[in-house]
Design an enzyme around this catalytic site. Sequence first.
Site: not given
Length: 398
Positions: A209, A225
């Site tokens: 990420e 997410k």
Amino acid sequence: MRKNGPTGVEALPRPLIDVPGVPPSCRSVLAERDRYEWRPADGGDPAALAEEFLAGHGLDLTELARPATHRPTGVCGAALYVSAAAGAQMVGAPPGAATPAPALPELAVVVYGHEPFPTPPAGPARGARWWLGDWRESWTARQHADAVTAVRAAIGRGDVYQVNVVGHAAARYLGDPRPALSRLGALPGARYGGTLHGAGWAIGCASPETLVEVTGGRVITRPIKGTRPATAAGRRELLASAKERAEHVMIVDLERNDLARVARTGSVRVDELFAVRRWCDLWQAESTVSAAVADGLGLADLLRATCPGGSVTGAPKLAALAHIAALEPVGRGAGMGALGWVGPGRIDLGLTIRTVAADADRLHVWAGGGITWDSDPDAEVAEAAAKAAPLRALLAAG
């Protein structure tokens, strides 16, 4: 730990420089010039102190909108590590529980320069033994599930929309942890694979990420997410899940707001929404949010706007951080912070999910997930375990 005591990260020779984001063409000709490590007892604003330290070494990051050129001689750039606790302090949030790995600083800035003939790093001692003990959780599965239930109650009261809940585990080790930490970066999908080391501590990262990237006058974040097993059925389920999509869009909106604080007015955009990508044996949903860098933006203000990352805090961010401080039994240490590279014309910091820290005798790992009203406590506990499993398996292999 004493310099000549039992084997541990403090007593080991200088490692290879493989900081996430280090320019590949420079990696073999870099040597450390200086470093700054910060802990809360030192006082001051860690964001401002990092910017000031870098400026003192010729890395002026006070105007990120200004074009800059990487120089093939002299100072190349710097590794930057910001813990979740340092990020919380930057935004005035409660500090939370004490870190389980106090040997680690909460901020580290390591400046590297180009050297024509750098001293080669020493490898592990021939025949060195690696042993990893059993993992011990900082809370039970029941306590983790109860924390999820507490967040759902807070959402029901209207206190928050989403809170990321994170657990921690530690295991004792013997031998040199650096080869195992370095191998984390080879895990599939580890965009920010690499390590950073100091006296008595080390960090290994396998993060997929992007917390924040600045290049070509644009600032970018790629929040992740939403998670499912990396099977055909898991991919279909992730794409079809209204719960996961709602959780994801909340964080995308939060990141749009974070970037708007450091962007030219009206320039924030969502370049990609809910793209499904793979990390090890998991599918994860990722979006890309970008904006034009505002005039006058410096590194310190960028860190204050983006740390801690929204995908590992929740929304609203300050309210979520208050619940995190109240619920989690130990601090997040090296987890859920930032690690990467800063230099002329380029900033590239990964969010330290899928990250392991070593102190003199223990390895530490953190994992969790975002909690919404629709979250099932037992499923959230299982998801955190699934995220930590590839790291634990690789570390056990030594």
